[in-house]
Design a protein around this motif. Structure first.
Motif, short mmCIF file in Angstrom:
data_model
loop_
_atom_site.label_atom_id
_atom_site.label_comp_id
_atom_site.label_asym_id
_atom_site.label_seq_id
_atom_site.Cartn_x
_atom_site.Cartn_y
_atom_site.Cartn_z
N PRO A 191 -16.27 8.14 31.76
CA PRO A 191 -15.06 7.77 32.51
C PRO A 191 -15.32 7.59 34.00
CG PRO A 191 -14.53 9.43 30.87
CD PRO A 191 -16.02 9.28 30.85
N ALA A 192 -16.28 8.34 34.55
CA ALA A 192 -16.55 8.21 35.99
C ALA A 192 -17.07 6.82 36.33
CB ALA A 192 -17.57 9.27 36.42
N ASP A 193 -17.75 6.16 35.38
CA ASP A 193 -18.27 4.82 35.64
C ASP A 193 -17.16 3.80 35.86
OD1 ASP A 193 -20.85 5.78 35.28
OD2 ASP A 193 -20.86 5.32 33.13
N LEU A 194 -15.98 4.07 35.35
CA LEU A 194 -14.86 3.13 35.53
C LEU A 194 -14.56 2.92 37.01
CD1 LEU A 194 -12.43 4.48 32.75
CD2 LEU A 194 -13.91 2.45 32.63
N TYR A 195 -14.77 3.98 37.81
CA TYR A 195 -14.39 3.92 39.22
C TYR A 195 -15.46 3.25 40.08
CZ TYR A 195 -10.67 6.82 37.54
OH TYR A 195 -9.58 7.27 36.82
N THR A 196 -16.53 2.79 39.44
CA THR A 196 -17.57 2.03 40.16
C THR A 196 -17.47 0.54 39.86
OG1 THR A 196 -19.23 2.22 38.39
CG2 THR A 196 -19.11 4.02 40.00
N LEU A 197 -16.57 0.16 38.94
CA LEU A 197 -16.46 -1.25 38.54
C LEU A 197 -15.92 -2.11 39.68
CD1 LEU A 197 -14.99 -0.82 34.94
CD2 LEU A 197 -17.32 -1.52 35.55
N LYS A 198 -16.49 -3.30 39.79
CA LYS A 198 -16.04 -4.26 40.80
C LYS A 198 -15.52 -5.51 40.09
CE LYS A 198 -19.40 -2.71 44.26
NZ LYS A 198 -19.94 -1.62 43.44
N VAL A 199 -14.79 -6.31 40.82
CA VAL A 199 -14.22 -7.54 40.26
C VAL A 199 -15.31 -8.41 39.65
CG1 VAL A 199 -13.05 -9.71 40.82
CG2 VAL A 199 -12.20 -7.54 41.76
N GLU A 200 -16.45 -8.54 40.35
CA GLU A 200 -17.52 -9.40 39.83
C GLU A 200 -18.10 -8.87 38.52
OE1 GLU A 200 -19.06 -7.38 43.68
OE2 GLU A 200 -17.20 -8.28 42.92
N ASP A 201 -18.07 -7.53 38.32
CA ASP A 201 -18.53 -6.97 37.04
C ASP A 201 -17.63 -7.43 35.90
OD1 ASP A 201 -20.55 -5.48 38.31
OD2 ASP A 201 -19.16 -3.84 38.72
N LEU A 202 -16.34 -7.40 36.15
CA LEU A 202 -15.37 -7.72 35.10
C LEU A 202 -15.33 -9.21 34.78
CD1 LEU A 202 -12.48 -5.35 36.22
CD2 LEU A 202 -14.19 -4.95 34.46
N LEU A 203 -15.72 -10.04 35.73
CA LEU A 203 -15.74 -11.49 35.48
C LEU A 203 -16.72 -11.87 34.37
CD1 LEU A 203 -15.51 -12.86 39.14
CD2 LEU A 203 -13.77 -13.05 37.34
N GLU A 204 -17.65 -10.95 34.06
CA GLU A 204 -18.61 -11.20 32.99
C GLU A 204 -17.98 -11.04 31.60
OE1 GLU A 204 -22.02 -8.71 33.34
OE2 GLU A 204 -22.28 -9.06 35.49
N LEU A 205 -16.82 -10.36 31.55
CA LEU A 205 -16.20 -10.06 30.26
C LEU A 205 -15.46 -11.27 29.70
CD1 LEU A 205 -14.70 -6.51 30.97
CD2 LEU A 205 -17.02 -7.12 30.25
N ASP A 206 -15.38 -11.33 28.37
CA ASP A 206 -14.63 -12.40 27.71
C ASP A 206 -13.16 -12.34 28.10
OD1 ASP A 206 -16.95 -13.09 26.48
OD2 ASP A 206 -16.52 -12.01 24.61
N LYS A 207 -12.57 -13.49 28.36
CA LYS A 207 -11.14 -13.63 28.66
C LYS A 207 -10.74 -12.99 29.98
CE LYS A 207 -9.84 -13.91 23.78
NZ LYS A 207 -8.99 -13.37 22.69
N PHE A 208 -11.71 -12.78 30.88
CA PHE A 208 -11.40 -12.22 32.19
C PHE A 208 -11.61 -13.27 33.26
CE2 PHE A 208 -10.88 -8.10 30.47
CZ PHE A 208 -10.32 -7.30 31.47
N ALA A 209 -10.55 -13.51 34.03
CA ALA A 209 -10.62 -14.41 35.17
C ALA A 209 -10.46 -13.57 36.45
CB ALA A 209 -9.52 -15.46 35.08
N GLN A 210 -10.37 -14.25 37.58
CA GLN A 210 -10.28 -13.54 38.86
C GLN A 210 -9.07 -12.61 38.90
OE1 GLN A 210 -12.56 -13.78 41.33
NE2 GLN A 210 -11.50 -12.39 42.73
N LYS A 211 -7.90 -13.14 38.51
CA LYS A 211 -6.67 -12.34 38.61
C LYS A 211 -6.70 -11.15 37.68
CE LYS A 211 -2.51 -11.54 40.17
NZ LYS A 211 -2.33 -11.06 41.55
N SER A 212 -7.08 -11.36 36.42
CA SER A 212 -7.10 -10.25 35.46
C SER A 212 -8.12 -9.19 35.87
CB SER A 212 -7.40 -10.76 34.06
OG SER A 212 -8.58 -11.53 34.03
N SER A 213 -9.24 -9.62 36.47
CA SER A 213 -10.24 -8.67 36.94
C SER A 213 -9.69 -7.84 38.10
CB SER A 213 -11.51 -9.41 37.38
OG SER A 213 -12.08 -10.12 36.31
N GLU A 214 -9.01 -8.51 39.03
CA GLU A 214 -8.42 -7.80 40.16
C GLU A 214 -7.35 -6.81 39.69
OE1 GLU A 214 -6.95 -10.89 42.64
OE2 GLU A 214 -8.93 -11.44 43.46
N ASN A 215 -6.56 -7.22 38.70
CA ASN A 215 -5.50 -6.34 38.18
C ASN A 215 -6.08 -5.07 37.57
OD1 ASN A 215 -3.50 -8.11 38.96
ND2 ASN A 215 -3.27 -9.04 36.95
N LEU A 216 -7.18 -5.22 36.81
CA LEU A 216 -7.76 -4.03 36.18
C LEU A 216 -8.39 -3.11 37.22
CD1 LEU A 216 -8.47 -2.32 33.80
CD2 LEU A 216 -10.41 -3.80 33.30
#
Length: 668
Positions: A469-494
């Protein structure tokens, strides 16, 4: 009956088990055991506490109404208590209920009303001058959560005004429920989105009505049948009240029956059993009530249940189907639980395709094998269980199921816990366990991280972006952009949602850590006592047991958890990431406070105060609340059904006060 030594070990176990299941059912809208198993536990506890009253420390869970109150809702006191009904599963016990009433009314002719028992969520509506002003859950029977806004939004067929003449003030009680059609619609949509399916309509109803941001497009229904406070009180009988509810154009029971005696009542129950699956709501039994309100008042009630009514539960339903395969599911602590995948079959009004197999020993004891024809049983609308195998229909080439070999075949590295019947994952680095822990951490009852659902967690783990769970707090927007169905806005929201979870209540973090045997309510009780996560981590076993509701088993779990180096590393990382770890402690009372330096012990059920409320008032007035009576105790605050603590207080000469005296003492 077991001896005193055995009872002294069994009673705390039963209390802790029942309290845990109450937490699951009333606060989390979940079930792990059937109603009949739960009632058997409560009956065993009641018998042991009656046989050994000196072992019954504090109010018993057998004498309290289940508490559905949750955070985030205003609390409202009922004008009249909302009690729960005693249950029976046998005709003989139903007739004993009648015999008890005849002993109270030897000259009376007892007529009954027989109603369907709806498996929903109890609610109380208040109408003033014919207008709906409030909807409140049962809560702890004395007060409940104000869910008026959600009822208005989620129950479109509930009139805001009563038709025709009505008392100036009236509490009308009933059940919120969800129809089979609505439940199936919601699950079909979730299945298309590859989301986990809801277990049953009752649990989904409980979760829906307690959503803080409205009911989310889910349609609920309501059925009304009970009378609370009424000014002026114009009804003499329950049957008259049913007629009034219909006249006011309120949703009410599709069918109820009058019975002139218990023989007629039993015939009506048998009739109900043949009709109940045609009703739009789940019906798991019948409620039998004295019709005459005056006789109801004279019969009275126990601490939790009326003496003038009882619920008769129908036997669990069974069906025969094919067990297509056995699979497993992984729990948040790494427990590996076998599950049967079934050929879909209709049971208790719903389609069943899965059943719990409990553990390896249960599979071996019943000799359950893939390809078997099995009898499944469903009671209480929970995930059903495999009752037995129809061996006459077993395939000729069938082989016994080897659980250990099955796990090896699926590359699941697990081991059987010594002295236990279940298996647990060996490595904490197992992807299945990592996913389960992350899902639990982000779930609504824990840190409630929006948009961090199952599909997202699976991707984070498979791509190596999160292991704890601690790793969640190191995630950045650019990390999430690698995920399926993730765009800039959805990454920023998460990322924003994860960041916002840093400031959630401390009890949510404690619950999210996944400490064995610690649920949401235990987490709340612990933080209310220690006020911070570091203080909880430092607590000794003896200090933990001092917390109301925390027994030896839970205390050992907590103590062991915070001694584990890997768990300590996780907690310290979470603290470094800025998660909230302290709650403000109550301000210190003045030296001249009414109870300054005094120790007060609570026992029994108070007329209008819950245990936590009374404790808060004691502390606010400068006193200390203790769980045991001794010569150092200054007062025992006693309510209904006070047990051995009251007897001990009398023997020691401790001053005994009731709620009225207590309120006067503290200036309330």
């Amino acid at each position: 009956m077991m001896d005193k030594s055995e009872a002294s070990r069994r009673i705390p176990q039963l209390r802790e088990t029942i309290t845990r299941h109450d937490e699951l059912y009333y606060r989390q809208g979940s079930l792990e055991i059937e109603d009949q198993q739960y009632d058997a536990l409560k009956r065993e506890l009641a018998e042991l506490e009656a046989a050994y009253p000196e072992l019954a420390e504090g109010p018993s869970p057998t004498e309290r109404v289940g508490d559905d109150r949750t955070e985030g809702f205003a609390k409202v006191k009922h004008r009249e208590r909302m009690m729960s009904l005693d249950n029976t599963y046998s005709e003989a016990e139903l007739r004993e209920f009648d015999a008890r009433l005849l002993r109270i009314f030897p000259e009376g002719k007892l007529s009954y009303v027989v109603e369907p028992k709806i498996d929903g969520v109890a609610v109380c509506l208040t109408y003033e001058n014919g207008k709906l002003v409030r909807a409140v859950t049962r809560g702890n029977g004395v007060e409940g959560d104000d869910v008026t806004a959600n009822v208005r939004e989620g129950v479109p067929n509930l009139p805001d005004r009563l038709a025709g003449d009505a008392p100036s003030l009236i509490e009308i009680r009933g059940e919120l429920y969800m129809t089979h059609a609505e439940f199936q619609r919601i699950n079909s949509e979730r299945e298309e989105k590859q989301l986990p399916l809801f277990a049953n309509p009752r649990n989904l109803t409980a979760g829906t009505i307690k959503q803080l941001a409205g009911v989310g497009g889910r349609r609920l229904e309501i059925v009304l049948y009970g009378l609370g406070a009424c000014e002026p009180r114009t009804f003499a009988r329950q049957s008259e009240f049913h007629d009034a509810v219909k006249a006011w154009k309120l949703p009410t029971l599709e069918k109820y029956w009058m019975a002139e005696n218990i023989d007629e009542a039993w015939k009506r129950i048998e009739k109900l059993d043949t009709l109940r699956h045609d009703f739009t709501y789940e019906t798991d039994g019948a409620v039998i009530k004295l019709d005459d309100f005056a006789l109801q008042a004279e019969a009275g009630a126990t601490a939790k249940s009326p003496r003038w009514a009882i619920a008769y539960k129908f036997a669990a339903e069974q069906a025969e189907t094919l067990l297509e395969k056995i699979d497993v599911q992984i729990g948040r602590t790494g427990a590996v639980t076998p599950v049967a995948h079934l050929q879909p079959v209709q049971l208790a009004g719903t389609t069943v395709s899965r059943a719990t197999l409990h553990n390896e020993d249960e599979i071996a004891r019943k000799d359950i094998r893939p390809g078997d024809t099995v009898v499944v049983q469903k009671a209480g609308e929970i995930i059903p269980q495999v009752l037995r195998v129809v061996t006459d229909k077993r395939p000729a080439d069938s082989q016994p199921f080897d659980f250990a070999a099955f796990l090896k075949q699926k590359n699941i590295e697990a081991e059987r816990v010594p002295g236990q019947a279940f298996w647990r994952l060996k490595g904490r680095d197992d992807p299945a366990l990592i996913r389960r822990k992350l899902k639990h951490f982000a779930s609504k009852p824990c840190l409630d991280i929006e948009n961090l659902g199952e599909a997202v967690v699976d991707q984070l783990v498979s791509r190596g972006l999160a292991r704890t769970p601690a790793d969640l707090y190191t995630l950045k927007v650019e990390d999430l952009l690698e995920l399926d169905k993730f765009a800039q806005k959805s990454s920023e929201n998460l990322v924003s949602a994860i960041d916002a979870s840093r400031d959630k209540e401390v009890w949510r973090l404690v619950h999210a850590l996944g400490i064995p045997n610690v649920g949401a309510q235990s987490a709340k009780d612990l933080i209310a006592h220690f006020h911070s996560l570091p203080a909880l981590m430092r607590a000794t076993g003896e200090e933990l047991i001092e917390v109301d509701g925390i027994g030896e088993i839970v205390a050992r779990s907590i103590h062991s958890f915070f001694k584990d180096e890997e768990q300590l590393e996780l907690v310290n990382r979470l603290i470094e990431h800025g998660l909230r770890i302290e709650e403000e402690a109550p301000a210190a009372p003045a030296e001249d406070a009414p109870l300054s330096g005094k120790t007060v012990v609570l026992t029994g059920t108070l007329p209008s105060l819950s245990r936590s409320e009374a404790t808060a008032l004691i502390e606010k007035a400068g006193g200390k609340s203790s769980s045991s009576v001794s010569k150092k105790t200054d007062y025992v605050l006693a309510g209904d059904s006070a047990g051995s603590k009251l007897d001990k207080a009398r023997k020691l000469g401790v001053t005994i006060i009731d709620e009225s005296s207590f309120r006067e003492m503290i200036g309330e």
